[in-house]
Design a protein around this motif. Sequence first.
Motif, PDB file in Angstrom:
ATOM      1  N   SER A 189     -15.362   5.658  17.806  1.00 34.26           N
ATOM      2  CA  SER A 189     -14.245   4.736  17.992  1.00 34.26           C
ATOM      3  C   SER A 189     -13.556   4.613  16.638  1.00 34.26           C
ATOM      4  N   LEU A 224     -17.151   1.074  33.204  1.00 37.11           N
ATOM      5  CA  LEU A 224     -17.061   0.938  31.746  1.00 37.11           C
ATOM      6  C   LEU A 224     -16.134  -0.214  31.356  1.00 37.11           C
ATOM      7  N   ARG A 245     -18.089  -3.376  31.859  1.00 42.13           N
ATOM      8  CA  ARG A 245     -19.080  -3.592  30.800  1.00 42.13           C
ATOM      9  C   ARG A 245     -18.468  -4.286  29.595  1.00 42.13           C
ATOM     10  N   PHE A 246     -17.224  -3.937  29.323  1.00 40.26           N
ATOM     11  CA  PHE A 246     -16.570  -4.515  28.147  1.00 40.26           C
ATOM     12  C   PHE A 246     -15.726  -5.743  28.501  1.00 40.26           C
ATOM     13  N   LEU A 285     -11.904  -3.026  22.194  1.00 46.41           N
ATOM     14  CA  LEU A 285     -12.984  -2.806  23.155  1.00 46.41           C
ATOM     15  C   LEU A 285     -12.724  -1.558  23.996  1.00 46.41           C
ATOM     16  N   ILE A 293     -13.593   1.560  22.143  1.00 49.22           N
ATOM     17  CA  ILE A 293     -15.038   1.838  22.128  1.00 49.22           C
ATOM     18  C   ILE A 293     -15.498   2.336  23.499  1.00 49.22           C
ATOM     19  N   ALA A 294     -14.958   1.709  24.560  1.00 52.33           N
ATOM     20  CA  ALA A 294     -15.335   2.118  25.923  1.00 52.33           C
ATOM     21  C   ALA A 294     -15.006   3.593  26.142  1.00 52.33           C
ATOM     22  N   THR A 332     -15.680  -4.684  14.537  1.00 55.23           N
ATOM     23  CA  THR A 332     -15.190  -6.070  14.616  1.00 55.23           C
ATOM     24  C   THR A 332     -14.045  -6.337  13.648  1.00 55.23           C
ATOM     25  N   ARG A 371     -21.036  -8.512  22.478  1.00 56.58           N
ATOM     26  CA  ARG A 371     -20.439  -7.857  23.639  1.00 56.58           C
ATOM     27  C   ARG A 371     -20.486  -6.340  23.489  1.00 56.58           C
ATOM     28  N   VAL A 372     -20.129  -5.858  22.309  1.00 56.52           N
ATOM     29  CA  VAL A 372     -20.124  -4.414  22.075  1.00 56.52           C
ATOM     30  C   VAL A 372     -21.528  -3.850  22.232  1.00 56.52           C
ATOM     31  N   ALA A 414     -22.668  -3.908  25.815  1.00 53.71           N
ATOM     32  CA  ALA A 414     -21.958  -2.922  26.625  1.00 53.71           C
ATOM     33  C   ALA A 414     -22.425  -1.513  26.319  1.00 53.71           C
ATOM     34  N   VAL A 415     -22.756  -1.286  25.064  1.00 52.51           N
ATOM     35  CA  VAL A 415     -23.148   0.057  24.643  1.00 52.51           C
ATOM     36  C   VAL A 415     -24.558   0.403  25.133  1.00 52.51           C
TER      37      VAL A 415
END
Lengths: 253, 320
Positions: free
Chosen positions: A88, A134, A137-138, A158, A161-162, A178, A192-193, A196-197
Amino acid sequence: MAGDTRPVLSARGLAKSFGAVVAAAEVTIEVPAGEKLCLIGSNGAGKTTFVNMVTGYLTPDAGTIELDGETITGLAPRTIARKGICRSFQIPQLCIELTAEENMLVAIAAAEPRGLSFWADPAAGGRDARARELLDRFGIAAMADRPVSEMPGGMRKLLDIAMALARRPRLLLLDEPTSGVSAEEKFPAMDRVMEAVSGQASTIVFVEHDMDIVRGYADRVIAFYSGRVISDGTPDHVLSDAEVKRYVSGGAA
Amino acid sequence: MSRTVLVLVAAGLMAALLLIGLALPRWLLFLVTLAASHGIVSVGILVIMRGGLVSFGQGLVFAIGGYAAALSFTQLGITDVIVLILIGTAAAALVGAAVGPLLARYTGIFFGMLTLALSMVAYGVLIKSPAVGGSDGFNIPRGTLFGVRLEGAGGDYALYALAILVTGIAATAVALHTRSARGLMTRAIHGNGLRVEYLGTSVQSVMAINFTIAAALGGLGGALTIVALGHIEPTFAFWTQSGEFVFVAILAGSHSVTAVFIASLALELVRSFSNLYFPNTWQMALGLFLLAIILFLPAGIGSLWAGRRKASPSSGGETP
């Protein structure tokens, strides 16, 4: 995690200079499977140069990079991505005129082996379900149909990254996940990241400036200073290092 | 619009045009045939344009399709127009597949200038080739369709119908392609090519294939044109011809393939009427027309009915 003796990523003796500026010198880093490694260092210390060499944007002047024992030094970013290293970006790299879902579909289609399905509907073959999963998730599923140009900065971050997760990468590189998030929101954002990851990628290298975040989320920390690794170890060890305090974390740690 | 609806609308549109053709005078039938043959070349430009590049050299593939079809007629004795169109399409696609990977390494103005250069090289070679008529080109007699020679009013209508069906089917395929994962990837390349590379896709290979698709459509247009016109000359590859294809694509905007044919027809109409009433200044009329479009419809004619996604967030995609 268990049973994997070979490191996922193995970079040895990397060197890179731009004219007289040394961006990397004798950088040797091994990342075992399942580790969350954080790179710290002031601006220009060589963190992003390292990330750029690993992802193929820059070719090192010297040294080798291996993914799962296979040499990837000097390969193109797309080839390295196909082999399983995804990243990302500090500044989200999205297609702003497409919607969040379309961006996800692009990432998912890119991750699939080329075949007839590339000529079919973007949502076909379960791509839409994976995109929704995905986005969900985020926590950005509600924005799925909005063009990215109408999305707030945090959500773009986000989404960025997704998209890197579409391939379930062997190694995920997060460049300042961040950044641009206010101090009090950094922990919820990082939570959260990481949540989700999890399950999508287990070996993670991230670049971070906030020492509290570093302490909270990294298994191991590597500190850079003018292109060199000056400290490598557990967060407590690295953050209490005198040199690191002087050059990287200032008085904060 | 779903893919099924799109195909149904396209089929309905083609059927309507076939019916309307029965009532049209012969000069207008010919004009529409030419507009369709030229329009499909601009549809090819649209395929490239969606990825953020503009080819200023589609005259190259237009001429290759035209010459391949014309020479197959005069040298090989192939008279069936459908076979001639297939030959023209295939010849241009082959050339597109050969030069596409080279061109796709370049972006922006470099890509545009290279395509222009290639087409002008072809023009230069053609003009110095007495074997294919040099600068005068050569004539092609009327072809046959299913063994019947296309002559008189019936022949004109048959060519019109053929042009509507062939370009209609090709344009529908392009509209479907726009709605495919490939089409989405092409738009993503326009938006952020670097990210697409980082996701593991080769921008160059996507654009090379897009160029090949555009080349095939250009060859199709060239072959259809010579079949209707009965004549070919090196100006098919000249830069003004390429410019006209770009002109039509810009006039139409990148939202809709239907708009390309409307723009192409508008160009043919403006050209023939201006030629008739003010023959020395018809380009000026064309210029004013383009100026009006740029001022009042900056996203092209197609933006009249397509591409208004911001206003209606529920819509699923573009209309044809």
